[in-house]
Structures are given as C-alpha cells and as structure tokens.
Design a protein around this motif. Structure first.
Motif, PDB file in Angstrom:
ATOM      1  N   UNK A  89      73.679  23.605  -3.159  1.00 33.48           N
ATOM      2  CA  UNK A  89      74.123  24.903  -2.627  1.00 33.48           C
ATOM      3  C   UNK A  89      72.934  25.601  -1.978  1.00 33.48           C
ATOM      4  N   UNK A  90      72.868  25.507  -0.679  1.00 27.96           N
ATOM      5  CA  UNK A  90      71.724  26.079   0.030  1.00 27.96           C
ATOM      6  C   UNK A  90      72.001  27.506   0.483  1.00 27.96           C
ATOM      7  N   UNK A  91      73.240  27.925   0.437  1.00 28.34           N
ATOM      8  CA  UNK A  91      73.549  29.315   0.776  1.00 28.34           C
ATOM      9  C   UNK A  91      73.276  30.173  -0.451  1.00 28.34           C
TER      10      UNK A  91
ATOM     11  N   UNK B  89      67.486  28.785   3.924  1.00 33.10           N
ATOM     12  CA  UNK B  89      68.790  29.264   4.393  1.00 33.10           C
ATOM     13  C   UNK B  89      69.214  30.553   3.698  1.00 33.10           C
ATOM     14  N   UNK B  90      68.411  30.992   2.775  1.00 33.70           N
ATOM     15  CA  UNK B  90      68.817  32.127   1.971  1.00 33.70           C
ATOM     16  C   UNK B  90      68.575  33.472   2.631  1.00 33.70           C
TER      17      UNK B  90
ATOM     18  N   UNK C  85      77.372  35.820   3.802  1.00 42.01           N
ATOM     19  CA  UNK C  85      78.004  35.165   4.956  1.00 42.01           C
ATOM     20  C   UNK C  85      76.946  34.620   5.906  1.00 42.01           C
ATOM     21  N   UNK C  86      75.913  35.391   6.105  1.00 43.33           N
ATOM     22  CA  UNK C  86      74.834  34.928   6.989  1.00 43.33           C
ATOM     23  C   UNK C  86      74.186  33.676   6.425  1.00 43.33           C
TER      24      UNK C  86
ATOM     25  N   UNK D  24      73.144  27.963   6.285  1.00 43.36           N
ATOM     26  CA  UNK D  24      72.951  26.770   5.458  1.00 43.36           C
ATOM     27  C   UNK D  24      73.655  25.561   6.034  1.00 43.36           C
ATOM     28  N   UNK D  25      74.699  25.828   6.845  1.00 38.62           N
ATOM     29  CA  UNK D  25      75.434  24.695   7.369  1.00 38.62           C
ATOM     30  C   UNK D  25      76.303  24.039   6.337  1.00 38.62           C
TER      31      UNK D  25
END
Lengths: 741, 741
Positions: free
Chosen positions: A649-651, A670-671, A704-705, A710-711
């Motif tokens: 989970x990269x987001x 990505x955070x 959301x961003x 993160x893709x």
C-alpha cells in the motif's frame, strides 16, 4: 591550619578546627596526581590538564578522607555520590578511581582514545565509579541537586522513622564545579531551588580559578558568586588558597586542612546546602602556564611538564611514574571502604529485618518491576460527548497510581495545574518549617515544585532517576522542552529512566500564540537518540502509554499531551499491547488491502478517523493507523511492521499538527504529509486547526492525491502505473496554509 | 513621597525626592486600565488579567511620564525600548499602546483572537509599538540586555565623540519582569553579564508579586532576589507597595512617586544597570482574587470584575468603558512625543551634517545593504595538502571583513579561540576601567565575551539584531545549540538577522566524546521554521556562505563549521552564486544522466567526492551535489531544483555525519542515507569517521544498493524495474555501526 572566615551569613556554632591528617605520602600522592594528569593529556595530545593539576588535593581529600565509598562495590546503596560538574577535568575523577583500584594505570594512559574506560568526559554506565555523565557545564550542579533531593525522598520512603544521619539511606552528594558551571543558567536555577529545599546533604565545591577558555573570566564574569549563593540561601564558606586573583607561586597556600574544615563544618549545617568557594590557581604548580588559559584545555608541552616534575621532586624524564609506596598508600582506601561498608551492612540487615515491607519495595524497585495489581490500577475511559484532554487523563492516571507505585513522584516547572502533574491529594516535597532553624528534614511529600526552571527540572529528574530507587517525572509545556533540551539529551546519553510530561502539545494550545505553540518540537525530540516520544490519541491511549512507560527501563521518555479535549476512543479499539507496539491498526479498511493508509498521532487521530469515514463513504478503502510512538514501533519485528504498514500500500497520508520533518520515512514517495512548517498564531484551537488545514476534508484531499500518485488501483481505475515525482520538494502544506501568521 | 531606602549597596549621591505629578485623571486612567484588562480577558474567556491590573500604574508611568517615545513614529531611532519580559501580561503593553493611539479599543476587545493586533503575547512586526516578541519567561530580560549593549555599540560606532546622554543614538531600555522571569536561568546569565558590561542604560523593574501559576512562589523560590542582583553588581532599589508578603488591601500603598524616584535615581547611576524590586499584590484591587494564583492566568469572572469596578467607582454593568476625559488625557502623550521628537530631529540633522560618513553608514545599514568592495573583501582559499577547518576559514573571513563591515560584531560563549569568532585585532567590548567609579562608558570594541552562557548569548544577539543598526553573531559548539534553542526559536519567530556560529559540528569534534558531539542537532535546527542552517563543505564554501548570509535580511542563520581540517575545493568548482542556491552540482557525472546522485554537506562532501571517484572507476556515473543549505535550496525555482536533482535519477545517496532524519525527503524511497542515529564516542575524529561508517567505501556500497533498488538501468543491466521497499524501516546505519559507544 585555620579556615578562612565565612564571607557571608550566619556563623556556624562551635567552629571546629578540623585537621585531616595529611602525611608526607599523601602529599606525594597528590603530586603524583599532577604528574599523571599532565602526562595523560600530553600523551593523547589534547585534553584538560590545568584543573586536574590544581584541584588534585581537593579530589584526593574527598576520595581518600571524606566520602563514604567502597571501591569493591561501586554500586553500594550507601555510597556518597561524587559529581564532577567540571566534566572536562575528567582526570580529576579518573586518577582518584585509579587510586581506588577501579581503574588501572593503562586506563589513564589510554585517556580519550577509542574504546578506553577514560573518555573525554566522565560517562556513567561506561566507567565503574562514575555516577553521572558530565561535560555540558552546569549540568552536574543541577543533577547533583536532583541526587540530593532523591536521597531525601528515598529516606522518607524507605526509612522515615530513622533519626537524621542514622538511616542506611542517608548519604551525601559532593559536587565539584568550575567557573563555567557558575555562569550557566541551569546551575543558577537548580541552586536557587536547592536552598528552598534545604538540601543539607549537598556540598558544592566551586573551584574558583577564574580562568576559562577565553582566559581571565573577568571579561564576562565580575559578579560576587559567594554573595549570590548567600542570596539563594546556601551555607557559604570561602577557602583561600591564593590571596588575590592572578597570584603566582609565592603567595599560594594549598591549605588542605582549611578545605577539610569547611566541608566538615558545612556538613553540620543540616538545613542548608553548603557552597565552598575554593580559590585556586589553575595548573599550580606548573612553572609558566599556571594561572593562564593555556593550561585549561591543551597539553602543557614537554618542557612545562618536565619543569613541574622537577619542582615536585619527580624524575623529569619519567612518565606515568607512580611509586610503589604511593600506590600501596592510596589503594588502602579500599580497606577504609570495607570498614565503612561493614558497619553499613549490619545496619542494612537490621533495617531489612525490621522493615519487611520496605525491603520488599526496595527489592522490587531495584529489579525495575511493577507490583501486583499494577495493570488493574489504570482507569478506563468511556466515550462521552465532551471528550477529555489527554493531559487531564494523564492526571487521573497519576492519581490512580499514587497508592500502587510509591516510588513514583514528580511535579512541574510551575505549570502543575496546566500539566496535570499532581497526584491528587499527595503532599508537597517542600520541607516543613523551612523558616525555623530547628528543622531536621522531612516529612517529604511526592509533589515537586520546580519553579519556572525547565532545564534544572530536567537535570533534577535525571539525578533522581540515576539515584535509582524512585521514578521521577517533570512537566512543562511541550514548547518549553526547548529550555530543557540539554537535560533531555543527557537523560538519553545516560539511559536514565526520566519521564518528561509535555502538555499543550500543538497549535491546539490556542490563544497563547506562536511563542507557546510547539511546531518543530516533536520532530526535534524524535531526533534525539534513545528518547522515546509518546503522543497518545485519547484518554485510553494515555493510560496505556503510562502503563507501558512505567514498565520500561533504560531510557527516558517524553509524553506529549493535549491541552484541548479529545474524543475518547472506544476502549475496545485500543489496548496496552497495541500502544506498546508504537503503532497499530485502529480502524480497519473496508477491503483487506486498503486503498490508502492514514496514520496519525495524538489529537490528529480523531481527525484521521473522521477523514477515513468520508473516504470510505466515497468508496476509498481507508485504514487508520494510530502511531503513539515511532521509537517503539521501530523496535517491533518486521512482520508486525509489515502487518501495520504493508509495503504494497503505497498510498499513504500522515497527519500530525507539527513539523512534517521525518514523516517521509513513513509515507514514502507517493505519500502526503499533513503538517505545519511555520509558526502558529494566537486564536482558539478550533480556528487554528481549521485555518491551518487539520481537517477531515484535508485528509480526504491528501488521500486521493496519494492514491493517484501511488498508481495503486483506485476505485474505477484498474490500470496500475508508477508516477514518479521528485520526493524532495513537495510542499506538504498548500500555499494558503502558510498565511496563518 | 519618599523612596524606600535601598536594600543593598552604595548610596546614590544626593538622593532626589522626585515627584512625578499624578493628577486625578491619571488615577482614573490607571483604574481604567484595570477595568479594560479585566474586561478583555473576560470577553475572550482566557488570558492573564492579574498582573495587567496590579501593574497598571507602573506601565502607565513608563509610557506616559518616563520613556522617550513618539507614537506617530513607533520606529523612531531615538526611542527608548520597552520590553515586557512578563509577556503573558500582554495587556500591560497593549492598553498603553491604545492610550498612545497605536491601537484602538476594538483591538483590546479582540484580544487573543484570530487576526487581531493583540495576540496572546506581544509580537514584534505584528503590532506597531511592540519592539520585541516575549512570552517564554526570562527571554525578555536577556534580550533587553542585548538591546542595551547594542545601544552602546551603536553610539560608539556612529557618534563616539558625543558626551554621555547627548548623542542622538542614546536611548534607554526598560524591562518589566515577573517572578517567573527571575527563576529562569537565561535571565540570570544575562543579568550577570549586564553588570560586567556596566549597562547603565538598562532599567529592569521586577514585579515581585510572588504569585505564579502554582500560586505562592514560596514553594520553589525562597531566595533574596535583590541580594542576588546586588551580587551581580547591579544598582538595586526596592519599592514597597505592600509591607509584607500576602498582604491585602488594608496595607497596600500604590506609591507611584516612589517608583518614579527609583527609576530616575537609577538613571543617574551610569555604570550599573538598575534593578527595581517593585513589591506588588497581583490583581490589586480585585476584591477576592487579588494576591492569589486565581488571578494570574484565568478570567476573573463577572462578579469579581463588577466588584472591582464598583470599588473603583466605575459602572459595574459597563464593559470597555473609557471616558472621553481619560482618552483625551492619555492621548496627549502624542504631543509629548512630538515635543521630544522635535528636539531630537534637530540634533539628528546636526549630527548628519557633521558626520557625513556616519550618516552614509547609517543609511546603508538601515537599507540592509553591503558596501562597495564587499565581494572583493572575501578571501579565496587555494587547495593545499593540509586543508583547513571551516571554523578556521570562518575566522579568516571575519577578520577580512572587519574594515569593510563596521556594523559586524560578535563573539563567543567562552569558546572564542575554538569558534574562531574573533575578528583579528579587534578590541573587546568589555568596558574600560570597569573597576573605577569615574567610568563614563566606552570605548567599545567589537569582540564580545558572553561567558559560558549560550542561551543568554542567543537572546543578546537577538536584541542587538532587533535594535537594527549593527549585525551581531555569537558562537559556541554546535552541540550547545541545545542550550540556546529558546533564543534561536525566538530569533526565527522575530525574523531577526541573528547569526549563530556553531563549530565542532559533528563527531569530527573527536576526543571530547558524546556529550560534545552533535548528532541530532542539524536535523533539529532545520526543523525550526525560518532558521537557515548552513554547513559549508570547505574553506571556499565558508567564505561564500558568509558572503551570502550577510546580504540576507529577515531571518536568522546558523552556520555549522568543522573542528577538523577539511580538503580545500578547487575555487573554480564553487561560487557564491552556487552556495547561495543552497545546493549545486559540485562534480558532474561521466554521463549526462547520472546513474546515481550523491549529496552531502560539510565535512562529508569530500567523502562523497572520494566515493564518487571510486564509483566512476567502477563504471557507475556519479554526480556529487554539495548541499550547504537546504532552506536556500527550497527557495529556488522548480527548474533549478530539477536541474540539480532530476526526478529521473532515483538512485540517490546522502551522507551527513548527523541524524538521518529529514534526508528521506531528498533521497526518496530508493535512496540510501548515510548518517548516525546514536551517540558518538571519545576518540580522534579519523577513528570515529571510520568506525561510524563515513567513508568513501560506504558511499560506494550505498550507491550500488540504491542503484539496484531504484531499478534504473545499471551498468550491465538494461532491464528497469521497480523494487518496492518499505520506506519507513530501513536502518540507514549497518548494525555494527551501533557498537561505537
């Protein structure tokens, strides 16, 4: 011999012309100290020889004639404590430890080298016989005050019925300080409090050589230090070894009897700490560099050392030259220790027999264990409409612990009501009848009043923790952790079990404004190696945090608490075990693999939860991680860490009302980091949280961003992809948030 | 009226029974202050009414009768400075500013609310008429000492020939402090130095109400403060408004004439700062809460306020009630200001005409400009075999600037020789003939001796910077930035042009060991909003850094310098322009798009360069980025930042001998951070760098790991791929590095 009359204040009744008994071999042993100090610094090439040379008789007097210590057991409970506040003069202590048999000559030769037992400054836990790490000037004086306070409390806790001087818990604290210590504010703070606390068990010897690194202290230090200590309320004595400032050999009288008399007479004044001004010439009797800044912090040089050795009747070509006679004489201090110890051991066993409960308590605290019923003593908080400030919850926890943990005590730097640091109903540690001369110490309560002296508070807490038989805490606003940072760092270096209670832990402090609102403090405290920084999310996490902290041993902890009321979490959603792991899944996402993880600490956990609700309502599966302590989390195994923050989970979003520094480690490229990297403003907390962007809506936007960045598959988007971005230069706070102040 | 006899010390010759002239409308105006203070806190719901009420006559006296100020020009060069060290009592100042016409009643009503001109504590640059941001206790006292020192230096710089009191650069500094300020060590430090510096232009009024947040200060503060200030060497006066501690109404005599006489008589003592102990009852005449902690930091409540208003003859049901008569009377202080100003303006113009060079200098420094020939003054350093410590280079730069920038001055907290802070040949600021009573001030050198008082040094530097006509710096070891952190933060909050010189900036300090080796300090200082932290890589970057810093205005800077010698870079490889951009490409890689970027600061830049050479030899195209200032880099446009750290290059290594915290922002998920997250050890620097892994070989290893991680094409590997890793839990230092201590 005769002691120089006191410069100030009341006369000691029946002044005694004490004579210490100073033989020729004592003189030779002291002179040997001087040559060893010069040789050791010369061999290493750097160090501080001057004070070690001129103060040799004072240190020798303490270790060989005055202090109660037993070199065969440097951890003896009944030992007097020695604090070298002038820590740069570490040889002052090391050579006495060599004389006591705790070090050997090779250790002195290895001064300031990798792996040696004789580092540049004394380090507790590193060198046997060293009770305190010193070096930062003034810190030793302030910590010695803490040790002296601890001794009194320990006596009151374990042996309150004993007559003064007759308890096995009685011991004295001796501290040697230099001009630099006297200039540092932390020593001033602690010295003022020491008099209020009537610490008759504390003797501070001020080596007034009036030389510091910038040479003559007159350029910056023209005050009358003795008069200042008199003003604090100390028992002040002056011992003149030189008749005037700048004097050289001809007028120098190294009157050991005078110093001994001052110490012994000071010990008879039970209601005041003793301040002895010892007027010396630095590096005396080094022939040309005595009395100059050149001898303070540099090797003296071969010629100077040879000259001094010749003057003292040593072979100038020999180094580290200790005669068998001297060594045998000084090492007999071990017999003296054994004798002192024998009497004490008998009294100690008698105390144990007569006080089984006290003995059990002593054994428990020495084993760093908590008592039966410990876990049950902590309150549980049920959710309600009002919520509760974590500082208020902390106060309730402390009060609940009062009967369970008699070793626990503490107070605040004049913010007790705000910090909620008072255990309900517990009396003050301020001595009774402080105004009467009949006062003999005690009774001693558990509520400490440090005054507006944060740095001294920290040092005192460290001193109490290092004495080891009680568990101290000290409170102030988080923003004022800045004032006590030197103490916090020394707590960490010394692995002291100090607990710092820092309330009003963010812009949530509100109306007092930017000078009182911590911004960078959580980050900058987390940067201190060995310090655990705990920021609980609600009342229950606060109880769990305290429960965890008090079972831990070997490093200091700071607990950051809110001024403002926070929603109380469902007690079932958190636990001691989870908080003790430093971070845990507080709210699981609606999918097994979340779309995004929102992590938060303290007051922002409830904001994260509200944001997560909004996100879930919009179909974004959101996990909320509460992260009360990054340091504890880092100590978990990789499996647990992966479980809480899966790599897949990269987001990720972090939200904490403080500096963004350090959070990139947790959110990754990505955070998104919701924080505040500018100073706050004066307004109510609710306005500030809204104006500075700590809102559920900001969490939604950031999440959301991050999902987009993160893709990772997002709702309605099954095409994964990696969107690189420069990790260095994201402004984590939108521009408009910078307008606050 | 008669002044209470001095408690201590020499008699002032010819004591004058000054009478201030206090009309009925003055009395009414003072009482109006009390009602406004009570109303404002009551309206906001929180704040500090007590001191604002009881100290109303003192503040009114200063603003209306004593201080030279011109409300039509709050930035008037000739104004006396007012420092409210008891900053929580901000109403004490705000209401006087309202009386002076710089605030309006609506501002008082808006106390402590979002966007108001009346924040919780006074803030310079925010409220006209506020010269200093205060709140953290003791800070105002210490900063006032700096202002008083600045005034003397400014006089010496611009108008040395004028007789005392006759220069347009003469002005006085008035400071109001409370019990809390007197407890804080920073005030002690600065007060000791103020006496050494004979600051006759400083008057400190200590509002001794003996109430702080924990109620009666007796629990922690039993010293004789007047005697302490006497010991420092101040001119001490005591003004009794109450005859004993804890007194209530019946014995209270608010003798304004006595206070006025003490102030005016103190002003006649030119060679000592004046300390006035003003014994008050907090919140007098509030009927039930006077003299109690309840009035210190909480709204008084409607009943109490109504009771006080009735006692004072005000309508209890009216709030913010100011009569036209009072307002007209107090606003006439503007006429007084205009009158003072008129005389000053004439003298100022005469001074300008007579001193065209001084006038040009004044105009230049007020415009924050550097002189012609500025850039040319900086030395260039040629590479040699020995290298040069950046602290030594800094010392050479300062010396080179002595003639070019007469406004530049500074010193050290007793580490001048180590910090290299002395401009060669520049005399000391210590007053001549300090021991004689004939001394009339001056001459004043440019070398400051702060003593071992880091926090006071920082505050004093801030005070000098805020006076605005000179540019001050203060030095100590980087590790002791901890001691001065409250001052550094206040510099940042106040946007003061303070410069802090922090040498011995890493474990490279060597043998002094862990207490003296900064680890977390660079990170924790970078966390302070608004502070620029500059760490030059070599002697030339050091010169460029100074050249940049001295052209900047509006925020403080810390410059971190090495103890140890560092290789000198080819002067052609660096430039002022590059250093001023915060980060730049120091060594380009052998390919247009590097395989890896190694970024470093300070002493680790040369390690990075050596590592890059090894990498290039192994076919890894390596760019070296020197990053002397992250804050300056963050201010560059995106194009430049992309140029230095292209997003496409994800393989990155940072190396800095300090905490790893914050570096993830620059190296990203795929990067490697070489740092140290534990305390250091006592040994020579070379051993420590090797033992703790700051070596070219470590750079090579980290670079290869990052290249592999990044999935960027590596030599012999053309298959790109993204290898995810948990960004949070990389141990940047291999386990064996943790063994150092």
């Amino acid at each position: 011999m005769s002691i120089t009359p006191k410069a100030h204040g009341r006369q000691v009744s029946d002044p005694v012309a004490e004579q210490v008994g100073w033989s020729d071999v004592d003189v030779r042993a002291v002179d040997t100290v001087r040559t060893l100090a010069a040789d050791a610094v010369q061999k290493t090439g750097n160090g501080h020889p001057g004070t070690a040379i001129s103060l040799a008789p004072a240190a020798y007097l303490l270790y060989q004639k005055v202090m109660r210590h037993d070199p065969s057991d440097p951890h003896w409970l009944g030992r007097d404590r020695f604090v070298l506040s002038a820590g740069h003069s570490s040889l002052t202590q090391y050579i006495q430890l060599y004389y006591s048999g705790l070090l050997e000559l090779e250790d002195i030769e290895a001064l300031r080298t990798w792996g040696s037992k004789t580092p540049g400054h004394p380090e507790v836990h590193h060198t046997e016989g060293v009770d305190l790490t010193t070096g930062p000037l003034g810190s030793g004086v302030a910590t010695a005050v803490g040790m002296a306070m601890a001794q009194r409390r320990q006596r009151g806790l374990f042996d309150p019925a004993a007559a003064p001087g007759e308890s096995v818990f009685d011991h004295d604290v001796y501290c040697i300080a230099g001009d630099g210590c006297m200039m540092e504010g932390v020593a001033s703070e602690a010295s003022s409090l020491a008099a209020t606390q009537r610490l008759g068990n504390l003797t501070l010897i001020y080596d007034q050589n009036q030389i510091s690194i910038e040479d003559d202290t007159d350029v910056s230090f023209s005050e009358d230090v003795a008069a200042r200590y008199e003003a604090y309320g100390w028992d002040v004595r002056v011992v003149e070894w030189r008749t005037k400032h700048g004097v050289r050999d001809e007028d120098y009288v190294e009157d050991v009897d005078a110093l001994y008399a001052a110490i012994e007479q000071g010990r008879t004044v039970l209601d005041k700490p003793t301040f002895i001004v010892l007027r010396t010439v630095i590096a005396w009797p080094a022939p040309t560099k005595q009395g100059t800044g050149k001898s303070h912090g540099s090797a003296l040089g071969d010629d100077e050392i040879k000259g001094m050795k010749s003057l003292l009747g040593f072979d100038p070509d020999k180094t580290f030259d200790v005669s068998d006679e001297v060594l045998a004489h000084v090492r007999s201090v071990r017999d003296r220790g054994a004798e002192l110890r024998k009497g004490w051991d008998e009294r100690y066993e008698a105390w144990r027999s007569a006080n089984p409960e006290g003995a059990a308590l002593l054994d428990r605290v020495r084993a760093h264990e908590v008592p039966d019923g410990y876990a049950e003593a902590f309150p549980t908080f049920e959710p309600d409409d009002k919520g509760l400030a974590t500082r208020a919850a902390s106060g309730k926890v402390l009060t609940a612990l009062a009967d369970v943990l008699p070793e626990l005590w503490g107070g605040s730097a004049d913010l007790a009501e705000s910090n909620n640091t008072t255990m309900g109903g517990q009396p003050s540690f301020v001595p009774e009848d402080r105004q009467t001369s009949e006062w003999q110490g005690g009774p001693y309560g558990r509520t400490l009043h440090f005054g507006v002296r944060e740095n001294a508070m920290g040092m005192i807490v460290n001193g109490i923790a290092l004495e080891g038989l009680t568990r101290p805490y000290g409170g102030t606003f988080l923003v004022f952790s800045d004032y006590m940072r030197p103490a916090v760092r020394l707590a960490a270096i010394q692995e002291a079990d100090s607990i710092f209670v820092w309330t009003h832990d963010s812009i949530g402090l509100g109306e007092d404004g930017p000078t009182h609102q911590p911004i960078e403090h959580l980050a900058s405290l987390r940067a201190i190696p060995g310090l655990d920084v705990v920021r609980p999310a609600d009342a229950n996490e606060t109880a769990h945090a305290w429960q965890t902290i008090l079972t831990r041993h070997g490093n200091p902890t700071g607990i950051a608490l809110s001024r403002q009321a926070l929603p109380i979490l469902d007690p079932a959603s958190t636990s001691v075990e989870q908080v003790a792991r430093g971070a845990y899944v507080l709210v699981e996402a609606s999918k097994q693999t979340p779309d995004v993880i929102v992590m938060a600490t303290g007051s922002e956990v409830s904001v994260a939860m509200a944001g997560a609700e909004l996100l879930e309502a919009q179909g974004v599966a959101t996990r909320v991680v509460s992260m009360p302590c990054q340091e504890w989390f880092a100590q978990q195994d990789e499996a647990y860490r992966e479980q809480v923050l899966p790599k897949a989970v990269r987001a990720r979003v972090s939200i904490e009302a403080g500096s963004t520094m350090g959070w990139r480690d947790y959110v990754g490229d990505a955070g998104r980091i919701i924080g505040i990297d500018h100073f706050g403003a004066s307004a109510d907390a609710k306005t500030l949280f809204s104006e500075f962007g700590f809102t559920p809506e900001a969490v939604v936007e950031a999440a959301k961003a991050s999902v987009a960045e993160s893709g990772d598959p997002t709702p309605g988007d099954t095409a994964p992809g990696y969107a690189s971005k420069d990790p260095g230069f994201e402004s984590s706070a939108p521009a408009e948030r910078q307008e606050g102040k």
